[in-house]
Write an enzyme that holds these catalytic residues in place. Sequence first.
Site, PDB file in Angstrom:
ATOM      1  CG  HIS A  92      -0.403   0.291   2.513  1.00 26.83           C
ATOM      2  ND1 HIS A  92      -0.102  -0.699   3.440  1.00 26.83           N
ATOM      3  CD2 HIS A  92      -0.072   1.463   3.114  1.00 26.83           C
ATOM      4  CE1 HIS A  92       0.384  -0.141   4.533  1.00 26.83           C
ATOM      5  NE2 HIS A  92       0.410   1.167   4.362  1.00 26.83           N
ATOM      6  CD  GLU A 119      21.385   9.719   7.337  1.00 27.45           C
ATOM      7  OE1 GLU A 119      21.236  10.359   6.271  1.00 27.45           O
ATOM      8  OE2 GLU A 119      20.896  10.084   8.421  1.00 27.45           O
ATOM      9  CG  ASP A 142       0.010  -3.965   2.667  1.00 25.69           C
ATOM     10  OD1 ASP A 142       0.477  -3.481   1.620  1.00 25.69           O
ATOM     11  OD2 ASP A 142      -0.201  -3.308   3.696  1.00 25.69           O
ATOM     12  CB  SER A 240       2.996   1.704   6.315  1.00 28.46           C
ATOM     13  OG  SER A 240       1.743   1.898   6.904  1.00 28.46           O
TER      14      SER A 240
END
EC number: 3.4.21.-
Length: 609
Positions: A92, A119, A142, A240
Site C-alpha cells: 500500500h 547513511e 500487502d 507502514s
Amino acid sequence: MPISKDKLILILGMVCLEQGHSETLSSIRNPDCGQSLVKPQPQNYFSLFSRIVGGSQVEKGSYPWQVSLKQKQKHICGGTIISSQWVITAAHCMANRNIALTLNVTAGEHDLSQAEPGEQTLAIETIIIHPQFSTRKPMIYDIALLKMAGTFQFGQFVRPVCLPEPGEHFNAGFICTTAGWGRLSEGGRLPQVLQQVNLPILTQEECEAVLLTLKNPITGKTFLCTGSPDGGRDACQGDSGGSLMCQNRKGAWTLAGVTSWGLGCGRSWRNNARKKEQGSPGIFTDLRRVLPWILKHIQTGHRRKSTKALCSEPDGLISGSEGELHFPESLHLYYESKQLCVWTFLVPEDMHMLLNLSHLDIESCHHNYLAMYSLEDRLVGKFCGENLPSSILIGSSSIRLRFISDATDYATGFNLTYKALKPRYHPDSGCRSLTILFEEGTIQSLHYPEDYSNMASCTWIFQAPNYCLIKLSFQSLEIEENGDCSSDYVTVHSDVEKEKEIARFCDYVIPSPVLSSSSVMLISFQSDENGTARGFQADISFISRADLNISISEDESVPLETWDLPPGAMEIFDAERDTHTKPPYEEDIGEMPAIDSGLLKQGERRGKH
C-alpha cells in the site's frame, strides 16, 4: 458499512515461511544477515510492554536493515533490507505510482532531523507489488519488493535481515519486535528518532475471532496477529512497510513480517463487539504464501536477460508468409527494464495478416506495453496484462510492434505467431476474430442471411484517415425484437472504450445512416441465449470532413480507444488523463487504443449471471 478512513490505519502485515526452499534460500542468504552490533536490552515486564505508540527510542545501529522511504526528504514509509539490492516494504506504500516513482530509500537512518555518518541513499529501479494485492482490500498480500538502482555497502549501520529458513516459524506467544518512525500515539506527533516495540504473537483462532467482531468483519487465511487485548502497544501511521523481526535460536534477527495495518493505534479489542470505538491486533500476512514469490523475484532479478535480437536494432525486420516471435527468448526469462524494442512484420504484398498471441505477461499499460501500428504508422492498439486475446485480423500486409518497459516492473513478455492470408475478407469476420480494417467495406452478422446463433459476439473496428468520418448504412436489419434492445442488438460507438455510444438497434426496421464523430467506429453485435433472427448487413464508407464542412482543430483530441476490461486485465493510456510518469524511453505517441486481452472471445458469449 465500510470502515471509515480515519479509523482504519494501514500499519501491519506479516510474512511467514513455506517449506521446500532450503537450497534456493541458502544460495542467496548473506552469512552476516540479522547481525546487529548493538546488544538488545534485557527484556522485563516493562520493556515487553513498551511501544512505538509512546514507546522507547532505538540506539543507533540496533536494526541496520531498517530503511526510510522518502519523498523530497520527507519520511513516507519504512522498509527492510534483505540483500544489497533488494528492500521489502508494504504494497500500500507503493499503490500511488505518482508517489512511488519519486521515492528514495535511505539506509543507516536513525534521526530523521539530521544527516548522520553511515547513511546511504539510493533510488528505486524496480517496484514489484504482489499480484494478489488490491487497493480495495489492502490488508491482503500487502507486500512489495523494491530493487535498488545501485547496491548498499554493508557495514556497522547498514546490513540485511535474514529471511526465514525452511521449517522455521514463530509460534503463538513468541515475542518479536517492530520498529519505525510512526506516530507516538493515534493522531499524535511524529518522532525524529527510530522507535521500537515488542509484541507477542497471537494464536490463529484468537486472531480470527477478533477480526470477526469488527463492524465490517475481515476474513482470510493469510492473517497472523500480534498484541494484547488491552492494547497500549502497537505500530501506527508512518510505520507502514517496516519490519516485524524475531530472533531465531542462533540469535540472528529474522524478518517475520511487514508492517501493514491495524484498526486505530494501540486500542484495546477486549469486548470488541460491544464497543463504539473498536480496536484490532496488529495484523500480519502469512509469509508461507509469499516467500516463494519473494525468492523467485530476487533470484531472477540477478540473472534475468531479455533477448538481444532486434532490441538493439529498432528497425528490425521479420518477413515471410508466416513466423513467430518470442520475447524474451524463453518463458523462464523476464524482460529487462527500460526497453524499447521495435519489430516490423512484412508479409507478401497484397496479403493480410493474422496474429495469434500464445503467451502474454506484460505489466500495467501505463508503464509496460506492446503497441501495434499499421498503415502509414497508424496505431491499432496496445496489449498488456495476462489474459490472451482472440486472434487479430489486420487488413494490411505490414505491421509494426513496439515494446516499451520502464524501471518499475517486469514480467515474462509475450509469444506470438503471424500468418499471411489472402485478402478474402468475409463480412462476418468480426465474429471469428477481432477484425481491424482500414478500408470501406460491408459487414454482417454471423451466418447471414441465415439466422444468427445464440450467444454470438462480433466486433469490427474501422479506422478511417484522420480527415474522414465514418458512415454506417444498413441494407437490412432483422434482430429479435425486445423493448430496450438489451437482449439481441447492434451497438455503434465512436470510441472503443464504449463510452460514446452513438446508436443502438434491434427490431425489424432499417434505421437511418449513422455518422461517427471521429475517424474511428466500433460496431458490435451481441445475442443472448433465447431466440434468433436473420440479423443484419451494413455498408461502411469514409466521408471527408471537408465535404461535410466540418473543421478540425489542430489541438482536437481523438478519443482514446479500448474495450471494457476484466479487472486487472488491462489498463488504459490517455495522454491527457494519465497522471503516471511516462517510461524513460516512451515516445509521445498521442491518443492510443488499448486492446482488451481478455474480452474478445469472438463467436460465443457467456450467459448473463
